[in-house]
Design an enzyme around this catalytic site. Structure first.
Site, mmCIF file in Angstrom:
data_model
loop_
_atom_site.group_PDB
_atom_site.id
_atom_site.type_symbol
_atom_site.label_atom_id
_atom_site.label_comp_id
_atom_site.label_asym_id
_atom_site.label_seq_id
_atom_site.Cartn_x
_atom_site.Cartn_y
_atom_site.Cartn_z
ATOM 1 N N ASN A 71 35.942 39.553 33.538
ATOM 2 C CA ASN A 71 37.223 40.236 33.610
ATOM 3 C C ASN A 71 38.275 39.405 34.337
ATOM 4 O O ASN A 71 39.471 39.505 34.041
ATOM 5 C CB ASN A 71 37.053 41.584 34.313
ATOM 6 C CG ASN A 71 36.206 42.557 33.515
ATOM 7 O OD1 ASN A 71 35.838 42.287 32.369
ATOM 8 N ND2 ASN A 71 35.871 43.683 34.111
ATOM 9 N N GLU A 172 35.717 40.360 26.687
ATOM 10 C CA GLU A 172 35.694 41.824 26.527
ATOM 11 C C GLU A 172 37.050 42.390 26.112
ATOM 12 O O GLU A 172 37.538 43.361 26.696
ATOM 13 C CB GLU A 172 35.200 42.485 27.821
ATOM 14 C CG GLU A 172 33.738 42.200 28.113
ATOM 15 C CD GLU A 172 33.202 42.971 29.313
ATOM 16 O OE1 GLU A 172 33.987 43.682 29.975
ATOM 17 O OE2 GLU A 172 31.988 42.858 29.589
ATOM 18 N N GLU A 291 26.628 37.955 28.530
ATOM 19 C CA GLU A 291 26.472 38.754 29.753
ATOM 20 C C GLU A 291 25.336 39.742 29.544
ATOM 21 O O GLU A 291 25.397 40.569 28.625
ATOM 22 C CB GLU A 291 27.760 39.528 30.114
ATOM 23 C CG GLU A 291 28.869 38.661 30.673
ATOM 24 C CD GLU A 291 30.020 39.483 31.242
ATOM 25 O OE1 GLU A 291 29.753 40.577 31.796
ATOM 26 O OE2 GLU A 291 31.173 39.029 31.123
#
Length: 506
Positions: A71, A172, A291
């Site tokens: 992120n 993401e 991930e």
């Protein structure tokens, strides 16, 4: 309880890409600062890298490490982390509500990667930024010289290019929590243009487009279909993420969640095949599971903490303490990657140090290995070669996650020289030993060279700074190879085993 399996030299799945045993470092928590980098520590080298951590990373034989997020990357300016350190700005990281000092950047990561003997896998910001920033990043890292960005790299002390071969096109982007979140079509079109530009620069580069953040997203698996529809002809991998937990404190149900991972891979494999057929393409896009790990012990507490704290610098965050139960489960996830090695070519345990990691450090103090370190180490060192088809039968159980879950979890890899077989076996039963019988077809002269096990009555036991060797592999026993060429013996309840067999080459 009895289980049987058959391995045949001719029945293979695929070559196991060594990069399936990779990891991940994000600028969050203490993964970087006081994790791999801590100037002034008694074991820091001249560049501030902790040598005790480096030793543990090298012992993993880590093939690739993804950096710098996560992120974090979706609002990151890579330019903040280059040049003289005393001139680098401190920024607010919106992802984890912390202050980023930028004392480590791409050049330092390149230095660390060489010391760790690993390959760099760089992620770019396609959240708050776009094509031109990504193109400049590539030029800075990979062009030899004679241009603005490559000459700037040389001015910063790095005359030779870093020659990064694989690039993640954002992170993401399906997640509404992501800075710069986009729809599948918006993102797919942008990722396609970035990937095309990168391959105009160097057609041998590999690019990874973002798939789903997890298989529970409302947009899954339509996200993958739309993104690949826009980018299939230019990208090489689609990324998948998934984290696991035992919030219910139900061990057998927890162990069965490895089947969720398998379903996830199979589903996205089907999406890839659909888009390939739709495009009438000859290209194969593979999966990069960049991930994955266990993450639940303190997840709720951490989620509240970071949302309310006042922009601290490198605070403790997501420092999961892993136990024996987690180690056995992680071994099962690795088995899935081996058995699906035809689809999954890269996988990154998230993360490497301190943050949901196999290695923990104390700031100013020691570093130690968590329980999950060891199954990753055995697989990385010995699980390279050709994955063998495992035909197995035995008792099963039902639980909330799945029905007919086998108590025996087994994967096998014929090593590159054809003279060794690595077996990774798990008995999921909580109270019964398993009598195992594995037929070794086409393998002559098999002998047990190594046998290590992780087992114990207390599945919640874990290592700590005070007791760093409470959960470690021990010498295995109870297995033998018969004159008929069968591996037989007993696997204790709730146990993981690594068995290395020497065999005659074909």
């Amino acid at each position: 309880m009895r289980a049987k399996a058959t391995l045949n030299r001719e029945f293979t799945i695929s070559t196991v890409d060594k990069r399936v045993y990779g990891s991940f470092l994000e600028h969050m928590g203490r993964a970087v600062y006081t994790g791999i980098y801590e100037p002034g520590h008694e074991k820091a080298d001249k560049d501030g890298f902790r040598t005790d951590v480096l030793d543990m990373v090298r012992d993993l034989d880590m093939p690739i490490v993804r950096y710098p997020g996560g992120n974090f990357v979706s609002a990151y300016h890579w330019e903040d982390g280059i040049g003289p350190r005393d001139q680098r700005p401190t920024r607010l990281d919106l992802a984890w509500r912390t202050r980023e000092t930028n004392q480590m950047g791409v050049n330092e990561f390149a230095d660390w990667s060489k010391l760790a003997k690993t390959e760099m896998m760089l992620a770019m910001n396609l959240g708050s930024r776009g094509l031109n920033d990504a193109r400049n990043f590539l030029e800075y890292c990979n062009h030899p010289g004679g241009t603005y960005w490559s000459d700037l790299r040389a001015k910063h002390g790095y005359k030779d290019p870093h020659n990064v071969r694989i690039w993640c096109l954002g992170n993401e982007m399906d997640g509404p929590w992501q800075v710069g979140h986009k729809t599948a079509t918006e993102y797919g079109l942008l990722a396609n243009e970035v990937s095309k530009a990168f391959k105009y620069f160097d057609k041998t580069l590999e690019t990874v487009v973002c798939g789903s953040s997890n298989d529970k997203m409302k947009t899954y698996p339509e996200w993958e279909a739309q993104v690949l529809d826009a980018s299939y002809d230019s990208v090489d991998y689609i990324s998948l993420h998934k984290y696991f937990g035992n919030e219910e404190n139900d061990t057998l149900n927890y162990y069965a969640k490895a089947i969720e991972l398998d379903r996830y891979i199979v589903t996205i494999g089907g999406v890839i095949d659909y888009i390939k057929a739709k495009k009438r393409s000859k290209r194969d896009v593979k999966i990069c599971f960049d991930e994955w790990n266990v993450w639940y012990h303190d997840r709720k507490e951490d989620d509240q903490r970071y949302k309310n704290w006042d922009w601290p610098e490198a605070p403790p965050l997501l420092e999961e303490l892993y136990n024996l139960e987690d180690a056995i489960f992680v071994a099962s996830l690795i088995n899935v990657f081996i058995r699906r090695s035809d689809r999954v070519k890269i996988a990154c345990m998230a993360q490497l140090v301190n943050v949901i990691a196999p290695i923990l450090t104390k700031a100013g103090g020691p570093a130690w290995r968590q329980s999950i370190y060891y199954p990753l180490q055995f697989a990385s060192k010995y699980g390279r070669g050709t994955a063998l088809t495992v035909s197995a039968s035995g008792p099963t159980y039902d639980c909330d996650v799945a029905q007919d879950v086998p108590y025996l979890d087994l994967s096998a890899v014929l090593q590159e020289d054809g003279k060794s077989i690595a077996l990774f076996a798990i008995n999921r039963s909580l109270d019964e030993a398993m009598d195992l019988d594995v037929a070794l077809q086409g393998f002559k002269g098999a002998k047990i060279v190594q046998h290590h096990t992780m087992a114990g009555e207390d599945l919640k036991a874990r290592n700590s700074v005070e007791d760093q060797n409470r959960i470690v592999p021990t010498a295995g026993s109870g297995l033998e190879v018969t004159d008929e060429g069968r591996l037989t013996g007993s696997l204790p309840a709730k146990s993981y085993h690594f068995i290395l067999l020497s065999v005659a080459s074909a």
